[in-house]
Scaffold this active site. Structure first.
Site, PDB file in Angstrom:
ATOM      1  N   TYR A  65       0.836  -1.192   0.000  1.00  0.00           N
ATOM      2  CA  TYR A  65       0.000   0.000   0.000  1.00  0.00           C
ATOM      3  C   TYR A  65       0.878   1.251   0.000  1.00  0.00           C
ATOM      4  O   TYR A  65       1.328   1.734   1.045  1.00  0.00           O
ATOM      5  CB  TYR A  65      -0.932   0.022   1.208  1.00  0.00           C
ATOM      6  CG  TYR A  65      -1.792  -1.216   1.354  1.00  0.00           C
ATOM      7  CD1 TYR A  65      -2.040  -2.069   0.270  1.00  0.00           C
ATOM      8  CD2 TYR A  65      -2.369  -1.549   2.582  1.00  0.00           C
ATOM      9  CE1 TYR A  65      -2.822  -3.200   0.411  1.00  0.00           C
ATOM     10  CE2 TYR A  65      -3.160  -2.675   2.713  1.00  0.00           C
ATOM     11  CZ  TYR A  65      -3.381  -3.501   1.634  1.00  0.00           C
ATOM     12  OH  TYR A  65      -4.156  -4.621   1.779  1.00  0.00           O
ATOM     13  N   PRO A 211     -15.020  -6.908   2.148  1.00  0.00           N
ATOM     14  CA  PRO A 211     -16.150  -7.495   2.880  1.00  0.00           C
ATOM     15  C   PRO A 211     -17.514  -6.957   2.494  1.00  0.00           C
ATOM     16  O   PRO A 211     -18.517  -7.612   2.773  1.00  0.00           O
ATOM     17  CB  PRO A 211     -15.833  -7.147   4.340  1.00  0.00           C
ATOM     18  CG  PRO A 211     -15.038  -5.876   4.242  1.00  0.00           C
ATOM     19  CD  PRO A 211     -14.204  -6.024   3.002  1.00  0.00           C
TER      20      PRO A 211
END
Length: 291
Positions: A65, A211
């Site tokens: 990241y 999710p």
């Protein structure tokens, strides 16, 4: 193995990763936080701090990241860290050209990435270090073995894996104890159901990424109508219902939704208090499973 005294089944319960790292079951994924200079960075720092203020004790980041910039951002926002905060990072992916990336599970590369992560996070030990991807060019035993060596040196507390099959999880466990698995998983994408079941049987934390993916992403627009109907019944939002479903799915599931918005952060975390009835759970299951 985990301890039954610290792992509670309810959405607002806690789970003890590796039997000694108790965290609230709803965490925060830091991947979406902007790391460049300016107002967006200040806003990202505010989001990270607000997550902790709201009780989050599990934050997920990775070397990938921003090639460490995300780790640096979290350190700027949260160091010195609260005693109960677990920041987990991931290694095993390296830059390949200006825009690309590649798997790199060579022991020397993993060790260097861990050392870099420790410096960026301003710590001498990371409580949970996850292998971002298994490198197909390097034996699993060598990759996990390198992390086990770092664990023995005290630089890693517990070892986790990401995007693995049941066979890879079993193979890794022959080399070292595995405390967590981070795989793609949500109501509409259950390819890794067998991995979740293996984690549940072994008391291994399962951190689903992506999710709250929309049903429309998987061509299931009709199923999304069912989620929306349940949300309306509960006075909640669709993402909240999807997170509540994950929390109800298994006590080892620790969702880590990510956002750069304070409003969405608070909305996501409020899902911990949402209670789905047995009837609602059954409707969601039927809607998401192809007939």
């Amino acid at each position: 193995m985990t301890s039954s005294t610290t792992n509670t089944p309810g959405p607002t319960g806690r789970f003890s990763i590796g039997g000694e790292l108790p965290v609230t079951r709803l965490g925060f994924g830091a991947m979406r936080l902007p790391t460049g200079p300016g107002p967006e960075r200040e806003a990202a720092i505010a989001v990270a701090r607000r997550a902790v203020d709201l009780g989050v004790t599990l934050i997920d980041t990775a070397h990938l990241y921003g090639w460490g910039a995300n780790e640096e951002l979290l350190a700027e926002a949260l160091f010195p860290y609260p005693d109960d905060l677990l920041i987990t990072t991931k290694v095993g992916v390296t830059r390949s050209g200006p825009e690309g990336w590649a798997y790199d599970g060579r022991p020397e590369s993993l060790r260097e990435q861990v050392e870099q992560g420790l410096r960026r996070l301003r710590t001498e030990r990371v409580g949970l270090l996850q292998l971002h991807r298994i490198d197909p060019k390097v034996p699993v035993a060598e990759q996990v073995g390198a992390l086990r060596d770092l664990q023995r040196e005290g630089k890693i507390g517990h070892i986790g894996l990401s995007e693995v099959t049941t066979a890879q999880l079993a193979e890794a466990r022959r080399t070292a104890g595995i405390a967590s698995v981070q795989n793609r998983y949500n109501l509409f994408d259950r390819e890794y159901e067998p991995v979740l079941e293996a984690c549940e049987a072994a008391g291994i934390a399962f951190l689903p990424w992506r999710p709250v993916a929309a049903a429309a992403d998987a061509g299931q627009g009709a199923a999304l109508d069912t989620v929306a109907a349940v949300a309306t019944e509960l006075g909640a939002t669709t993402p909240q219902v999807l997170l509540a479903w994950l929390l109800a799915r298994s006590p080892v599931v620790l969702p880590i939704p990510g956002t750069a918005s304070l409003i969405h952060l608070e909305e996501n975390l409020a899902a911990a208090d949402l209670r789905l009835t047995d009837s609602q759970l059954q409707r969601l299951h039927r809607a998401a499973v192809p007939s």
